[in-house]
Write a protein that holds these residues in place. Structure first.
Motif, mmCIF file in Angstrom:
data_model
loop_
_atom_site.group_PDB
_atom_site.id
_atom_site.type_symbol
_atom_site.label_atom_id
_atom_site.label_comp_id
_atom_site.label_asym_id
_atom_site.label_seq_id
_atom_site.Cartn_x
_atom_site.Cartn_y
_atom_site.Cartn_z
ATOM 1 N N THR A 192 0.876 -1.181 0.000
ATOM 2 C CA THR A 192 0.000 0.000 0.000
ATOM 3 C C THR A 192 0.910 1.227 0.000
ATOM 4 O O THR A 192 1.927 1.240 0.703
ATOM 5 C CB THR A 192 -0.858 0.030 1.299
ATOM 6 O OG1 THR A 192 -1.627 -1.145 1.347
ATOM 7 C CG2 THR A 192 -1.756 1.256 1.340
ATOM 8 N N THR A 193 0.552 2.227 -0.792
ATOM 9 C CA THR A 193 1.360 3.451 -0.819
ATOM 10 C C THR A 193 1.282 4.132 0.556
ATOM 11 O O THR A 193 0.203 4.237 1.132
ATOM 12 C CB THR A 193 0.822 4.407 -1.900
ATOM 13 O OG1 THR A 193 0.889 3.712 -3.137
ATOM 14 C CG2 THR A 193 1.644 5.676 -1.984
ATOM 15 N N ILE A 194 2.447 4.555 1.070
ATOM 16 C CA ILE A 194 2.453 5.250 2.363
ATOM 17 C C ILE A 194 2.869 6.705 2.158
ATOM 18 O O ILE A 194 3.551 6.993 1.177
ATOM 19 C CB ILE A 194 3.360 4.558 3.392
ATOM 20 C CG1 ILE A 194 4.775 4.348 2.839
ATOM 21 C CG2 ILE A 194 2.779 3.251 3.830
ATOM 22 C CD1 ILE A 194 5.753 3.821 3.861
ATOM 23 N N PRO A 195 2.501 7.649 3.019
ATOM 24 C CA PRO A 195 1.765 7.416 4.253
ATOM 25 C C PRO A 195 0.359 6.886 3.984
ATOM 26 O O PRO A 195 -0.289 7.272 3.018
ATOM 27 C CB PRO A 195 1.717 8.794 4.908
ATOM 28 C CG PRO A 195 1.985 9.763 3.815
ATOM 29 C CD PRO A 195 2.806 9.071 2.798
ATOM 30 N N ALA A 196 -0.079 5.982 4.888
ATOM 31 C CA ALA A 196 -1.398 5.392 4.706
ATOM 32 C C ALA A 196 -2.119 5.393 6.038
ATOM 33 O O ALA A 196 -1.496 5.260 7.100
ATOM 34 C CB ALA A 196 -1.258 3.960 4.214
ATOM 35 N N SER A 197 -3.431 5.542 5.981
ATOM 36 C CA SER A 197 -4.218 5.483 7.199
ATOM 37 C C SER A 197 -5.496 4.714 6.874
ATOM 38 O O SER A 197 -6.255 5.134 6.002
ATOM 39 C CB SER A 197 -4.521 6.915 7.653
ATOM 40 O OG SER A 197 -5.086 6.878 8.927
ATOM 41 N N HIS A 198 -5.665 3.547 7.505
ATOM 42 C CA HIS A 198 -6.849 2.723 7.236
ATOM 43 C C HIS A 198 -7.557 2.414 8.546
ATOM 44 O O HIS A 198 -6.911 2.227 9.569
ATOM 45 C CB HIS A 198 -6.455 1.393 6.580
ATOM 46 C CG HIS A 198 -6.054 1.544 5.157
ATOM 47 N ND1 HIS A 198 -6.128 0.516 4.244
ATOM 48 C CD2 HIS A 198 -5.565 2.600 4.465
ATOM 49 C CE1 HIS A 198 -5.709 0.947 3.076
ATOM 50 N NE2 HIS A 198 -5.345 2.203 3.185
ATOM 51 N N VAL A 199 -8.884 2.330 8.460
ATOM 52 C CA VAL A 199 -9.635 2.017 9.663
ATOM 53 C C VAL A 199 -10.592 0.859 9.382
ATOM 54 O O VAL A 199 -11.114 0.738 8.275
ATOM 55 C CB VAL A 199 -10.360 3.286 10.195
ATOM 56 C CG1 VAL A 199 -11.386 3.801 9.196
ATOM 57 C CG2 VAL A 199 -11.022 3.028 11.529
ATOM 58 N N ASP A 200 -10.763 -0.003 10.367
ATOM 59 C CA ASP A 200 -11.698 -1.118 10.260
ATOM 60 C C ASP A 200 -12.491 -1.207 11.563
ATOM 61 O O ASP A 200 -11.975 -0.836 12.621
ATOM 62 C CB ASP A 200 -10.932 -2.441 10.092
ATOM 63 C CG ASP A 200 -10.919 -2.876 8.641
ATOM 64 O OD1 ASP A 200 -11.785 -2.412 7.885
ATOM 65 O OD2 ASP A 200 -10.032 -3.676 8.274
ATOM 66 N N THR A 201 -13.689 -1.736 11.482
ATOM 67 C CA THR A 201 -14.506 -1.857 12.692
ATOM 68 C C THR A 201 -14.582 -3.322 13.114
ATOM 69 O O THR A 201 -14.745 -4.199 12.271
ATOM 70 C CB THR A 201 -15.918 -1.308 12.419
ATOM 71 O OG1 THR A 201 -15.770 0.018 11.914
ATOM 72 C CG2 THR A 201 -16.767 -1.277 13.674
ATOM 73 N N PHE A 202 -14.469 -3.549 14.417
ATOM 74 C CA PHE A 202 -14.512 -4.913 14.954
ATOM 75 C C PHE A 202 -15.517 -4.951 16.110
ATOM 76 O O PHE A 202 -15.802 -3.914 16.725
ATOM 77 C CB PHE A 202 -13.126 -5.337 15.446
ATOM 78 C CG PHE A 202 -12.092 -5.352 14.338
ATOM 79 C CD1 PHE A 202 -11.859 -6.507 13.605
ATOM 80 C CD2 PHE A 202 -11.390 -4.195 14.009
ATOM 81 C CE1 PHE A 202 -10.935 -6.520 12.571
ATOM 82 C CE2 PHE A 202 -10.466 -4.202 12.973
ATOM 83 C CZ PHE A 202 -10.241 -5.366 12.258
ATOM 84 N N TYR A 203 -16.035 -6.153 16.392
ATOM 85 C CA TYR A 203 -17.077 -6.290 17.426
ATOM 86 C C TYR A 203 -16.632 -7.243 18.527
ATOM 87 O O TYR A 203 -15.792 -8.117 18.306
ATOM 88 C CB TYR A 203 -18.372 -6.796 16.774
ATOM 89 C CG TYR A 203 -18.893 -5.787 15.772
ATOM 90 C CD1 TYR A 203 -19.750 -4.765 16.173
ATOM 91 C CD2 TYR A 203 -18.474 -5.830 14.449
ATOM 92 C CE1 TYR A 203 -20.182 -3.814 15.268
ATOM 93 C CE2 TYR A 203 -18.903 -4.881 13.526
ATOM 94 C CZ TYR A 203 -19.761 -3.874 13.948
ATOM 95 O OH TYR A 203 -20.179 -2.926 13.064
ATOM 96 N N THR A 204 -17.237 -7.064 19.700
ATOM 97 C CA THR A 204 -16.919 -7.968 20.813
ATOM 98 C C THR A 204 -17.359 -9.391 20.462
ATOM 99 O O THR A 204 -18.314 -9.580 19.704
ATOM 100 C CB THR A 204 -17.646 -7.516 22.109
ATOM 101 O OG1 THR A 204 -19.011 -7.239 21.791
ATOM 102 C CG2 THR A 204 -16.992 -6.299 22.714
ATOM 103 N N VAL A 205 -16.628 -10.380 20.998
ATOM 104 C CA VAL A 205 -16.955 -11.767 20.652
ATOM 105 C C VAL A 205 -17.560 -12.558 21.816
ATOM 106 O O VAL A 205 -18.069 -13.652 21.606
ATOM 107 C CB VAL A 205 -15.717 -12.541 20.119
ATOM 108 C CG1 VAL A 205 -15.362 -12.076 18.733
ATOM 109 C CG2 VAL A 205 -14.541 -12.401 21.065
ATOM 110 N N HIS A 206 -17.417 -12.023 23.059
ATOM 111 C CA HIS A 206 -17.962 -12.743 24.217
ATOM 112 C C HIS A 206 -19.090 -11.932 24.858
ATOM 113 O O HIS A 206 -19.062 -10.698 24.812
ATOM 114 C CB HIS A 206 -16.871 -12.952 25.280
ATOM 115 C CG HIS A 206 -15.695 -13.707 24.786
ATOM 116 N ND1 HIS A 206 -15.771 -15.039 24.454
ATOM 117 C CD2 HIS A 206 -14.414 -13.321 24.560
ATOM 118 C CE1 HIS A 206 -14.573 -15.436 24.047
ATOM 119 N NE2 HIS A 206 -13.733 -14.414 24.096
#
Ligand code: AMP
Length: 563
Positions: A389-403
Motif C-alpha cells: 500500500t502506498t504510504i503514508p497510509a491510514s486505514h480504519v476497520d470496525t470490529f465487534y466484541t466476541v464474548h
C-alpha cells in the motif's frame, strides 16, 4: 548545516553530500569511497572500524563483527574482546566514522543524515536504523528506501512522460526488487519484494563449496583461520570474474597452499539455484504491481553484486533490456540519499519531487472467527494495511466484541502475510475498555497510520463511549527503549575510538599482521622485521620519518600480497 546522505550497507557503507555540481561521495580517511561495515575491538579496548577492522576479520575473528545489518532490529549480542554490542550500536560506530570523515571533508559539523535501508526492512529494522543514527550523534528525520534513492540518483524522476522502472538491488547480504512509477513529478513505489537472506555472499558460498569439494576438505576440519582464508579467496575469485573468463581460487589451509580453477561457465552452472531464487521476488513484485515485463522502461542495477557478469546476463535475459549502470552500482544509493537530503533542505538546485513509498509488509490485528459450528477460533489474522500500500497510509476497520459481558478489547498488532497470527511477527498491543453487553453489541474502530519512515501508530476508538486509546508501537521485537538508548549513548561515549589521523599506520600494521599469519618461512621473518621496524619508527614520533617509512612499508606489503 549540511545534511549527508548515507548508504548503511551490509558489506560497505558510504556517505555523500549534495554540491552545486551534483551529489558527490565523501572520501574516508584512506581516500576510499567505500568504508567496510566492519567493527573490531583491539586488545587495549580501542574501537577499529572500516578497512582496519576488515583486516582483523582474519587475524582476530572473535574480536571482529561484520554483516550485522542482517541482525538490525533483533537483540543479537556481539561479544568482542570483552565488550558487548547490539546491531544498532555496531552500526552507530560505522555511522560515527562516516560522520567524522564528512566533517573533515566539509570543514563543518554534520548533525543530520538521511539514511537508506532496504525497501524490505520491517518496522523494527527501520527503527533500529534510526536509533543507530541517534547513537552516532546524527538526527535522522528521514529514512529512504534504497531503490528509491538509486532511482533518484539516476534522475529517473526527471525523465519526461509517464514511465515505469525496476530497481534490481543485489548487495552483500540482501536482495530487493522495486517497481517504481513516474508521472508528473510524482514518483511512486508500486511494489517491493525481496529476500533478506540472498546476496553477493551466497555467490561466494558457491565457490567455497566447490573449493572444499575439490580439495576434499570438511567443515569440521577447519579452524576459524582457515575459514577466513577460504572466504577471502572465494570473494577474490568472484571479483576476478569481472575481468577474466577463468579464475583460480587460492587459499592457505592447514598451512598448505590449495587451489581450484573454474571457468565462468561452470560457475554460472553452479549458481543456477541462486539465479532461480533471484527470479522469485522479481515475479512477485511484477504481480503485486500488476505490471508486465514489457511495461518496464528501465532497469537499474544497484549493489556490489550486480557487477557479477552472471547477474548482469541474467537480468538482461529476463527483461530483454540492457540494465542502466552508468553510475557505479555501489554508489547510486548514497548519491540518491544525498539528493534526498538536499530536497529536504530545499536546496534550490534540486527539483522538488513528491516521493511516495509503500509499506513492505501487511499490518493487521488478531481476531477470532465464529465457525459454522458456532465455536470461536482465535489466532486469525485480519489485515488492516495491505502489503505494497502506498504510504503514508491510514486505514480504519470496525470490529465487534466476541464474548458476552466482554469488558475489554485487546488489540494485538502483527506484521506478516500468514492467515495465522502465530506465523506473523507480533509488534505490540493496546487495550480499551468497553461497556459490557451481549457478544457483538460493542464495536471498536481500529485505525492504523503508517508514515513515510515506517512508523506505525494505532488508534482504537470505542463505538459507544467514544473513548480513544492511541499508541505508537514501541515494543518492536528487538527495538531499544528510550532508556536503553540513553544507557547505550553513555556506554558508547566511554569507548576509545582509534584516532583518524593514525588510521593509515594502524591499517598497515593490521595488514602486516594478516600477511604474517598467511605466510610461512623466510617471508614471515621479513614481514616480522618490517613490522618491528615500523613500530620503532612510530615510537620515535618524527612525522617526516614516519611518512617516509610508511610509504616503503606499504609498497613492501603490497608486493607480499601480490606475490
Ligand atoms: P554492497 O552490499 O552493495 O556493498 O555489495 C557488496 C557485495 O558486492 C559483496 O558480496 C561483494 O563481494 C560484491 N561485489 C563487489 N564488487 C564486485 C565485483 N566486481 N564482482 C562481483 N561481486 C562484487
Amino acid at each position: 548545516m549540511a545534511i549527508i546522505g548515507v548508504d548503511l550497507g551490509t558489506t560497505n557503507s558510504l556517505a555523500a553530500i549534495y554540491t552545486p555540481e551534483g551529489p558527490v561521495i565523501i572520501p574516508n580517511s584512506f581516500g576510499d569511497h567505500l568504508t567496510p561495515s566492519v567493527v573490531s575491538v583491539a586488545d587495549d579496548g580501542e574501537i577499529l572500524t572500516g578497512k582496519i577492522a576488515l583486516e582483523r576479520r582474519f587475524t582476530a575473528p572473535t574480536a571482529t563483527a561484520s554483516v550485522f545489518k542482517r541482525q538490525m532490529g533483533t537483540k543479537k549480542e556481539y561479544k568482542l574482546n570483552g565488550k558487548t554490542f547490539l546491531p544498532e550500536e555496531l552500526s552507530s560506530l560505522i555511522l560515527k566514522k562516516l560522520k567524522e570523515d564528512a566533517e573533515i571533508f566539509l570543514g563543518e559539523p554534520v548533525e543530520e543524515a538521511v539514511i537508506s535501508c532496504p525497501a524490505y526492512f520491517s518496522e523494527a529494522q527501520r527503527r533500529a536504523t534510526k536509533t543507530a543514527g541517534e547513537l552516532a550523534g546524527l538526527r535522522v528525520e528521514r529514512i529512504i528506501s534504497e531503490p528509491t534513492a538509486a532511482a533518484i540518483a539516476y534522475g529517473l524522476h526527471e525523465r519526461r512522460g509517464a514511465h515505469k522502472a525496476l530497481v534490481f538491488d543485489l548487495g552483500g547480504g540482501t536482495f530487493d526488487v522495486s517497481i517504481l512509477e513516474f508521472s508528473n513529478d510524482i514518483m511512486e513505489v508500486r511494489a517491493v519484494a525481496g529476500d533478506n537472506y540472498l546476496g553477493g555472499e551466497d555467490f561466494d558460498d558457491v565457490l567455497i563449496d566447490l573449493f572444499m569439494a575439490a580439495n576434499r576438505l570438511k567443515e569440521s576440519d577447519l579452524e576459524e583461520r582457515d575459514d577466513a582464508a577460504i572466504y577471502k579467496a572465494a570473494e577474490a575469485a568472484k571479483l576476478a570474474f569481472s575481468n577474466f573468463r577463468t579464475v583460480t581460487m587460492q587459499a592457505q589451509v592447514h598451512g598448505e597452499p590449495m587451489t581450484m580453477g573454474i571457468s565462468l561457465q561452470d560457475y554460472e552452472t553452479n549458481c543456477q539455484a541462486l539465479l532461480a531464487r533471484l527470479k522469485t521476488p522479481v515475479v512477485r513484485a511484477l504481480t503485486d504491481a500488476s505490471v508486465r515485463v514489457k511495461d518496464i522502461g528501465s532497469v537499474v542495477l544497484v549493489g556490489g553484486a550486480t557487477k557479477l557478469p552472471i547477474v548482469r546476463t541474467f537480468v538482461g535475459r529476463l527483461f530483454g533490456v540492457i540494465p542502466s549502470s552508468t553510475i557505479h552500482p555501489d554508489e547510486a544509493v548514497a548519491l540518491g540519499a544525498a539528493i534526498q537530503a538536499a530536497m529536504k533542505e530545499r536546496n534550490e538546485d534540486v527539483k522538488e519531487i513528491l516521493l511516495t513509498d509503500v509499506c513492505s509488509y501487511t499490518l493487521g490485528v488478531e481476531i477470532a472467527h465464529v465457525r459454522p459450528s458456532g465455536l470461536l477460533q482465535s489466532g486469525i489474522y485480519e489485515p488492516i494495511i495491505e502489503r505494497n500500500t502506498t504510504i503514508p497510509a491510514s486505514h480504519v476497520d470496525t470490529f465487534y466484541t466476541v464474548h458476552d459481558n466482554q469488558k475489554k478489547v485487546d488489540v494485538k498488532v502483527y506484521q506478516g502475510e500468514s492467515r495465522n497470527v502465530r506465523d506473523n511477527v507480533f509488534l505490540g498491543q493496546v487495550s480499551i475498555d468497553v461497556p459490557s453487553g451481549p457478544a457483538g453489541s460493542e464495536s471498536v474502530d481500529i485505525r492504523f497510520t503508517y508514515d513515510v519512515n515506517g512508523i506505525l501508530e494505532v488508534e482504537v476508538t470505542s463505538g459507544s463511549t467514544g473513548q480513544v486509546v492511541r499508541t505508537v508501537i514501541e515494543k518492536n521485537p528487538g527495538a531499544m527503549s528510550p532508556e536503553q538508548i540513553e544507557e547505550s549513548l553513555k556506554a558508547l561515549a566511554g569507548l576509545k575510538i582509534h584516532p583518524r589521523e593514525r588510521d593509515e599506520y594502524r591499517f598497515l600494521l593490521e595488514k602486516g599482521e594478516r600477511l604474517y599469519q598467511e605466510s610461512s618461512g623466510d617471508m614471515r621473518d621479513r614481514i616480522s622485521e618490517a613490522i618491528g621496524a615500523f613500530d620503532e619508527v612510530l615510537d620515535r614520533q618524527n612525522q617526516e620519518e614516519i611518512d617516509e617509512f610508511a610509504a616503503k612499508f606499504r609498497e613492501f606489503l603490497d608486493a607480499v600480497e601480490n606475490e
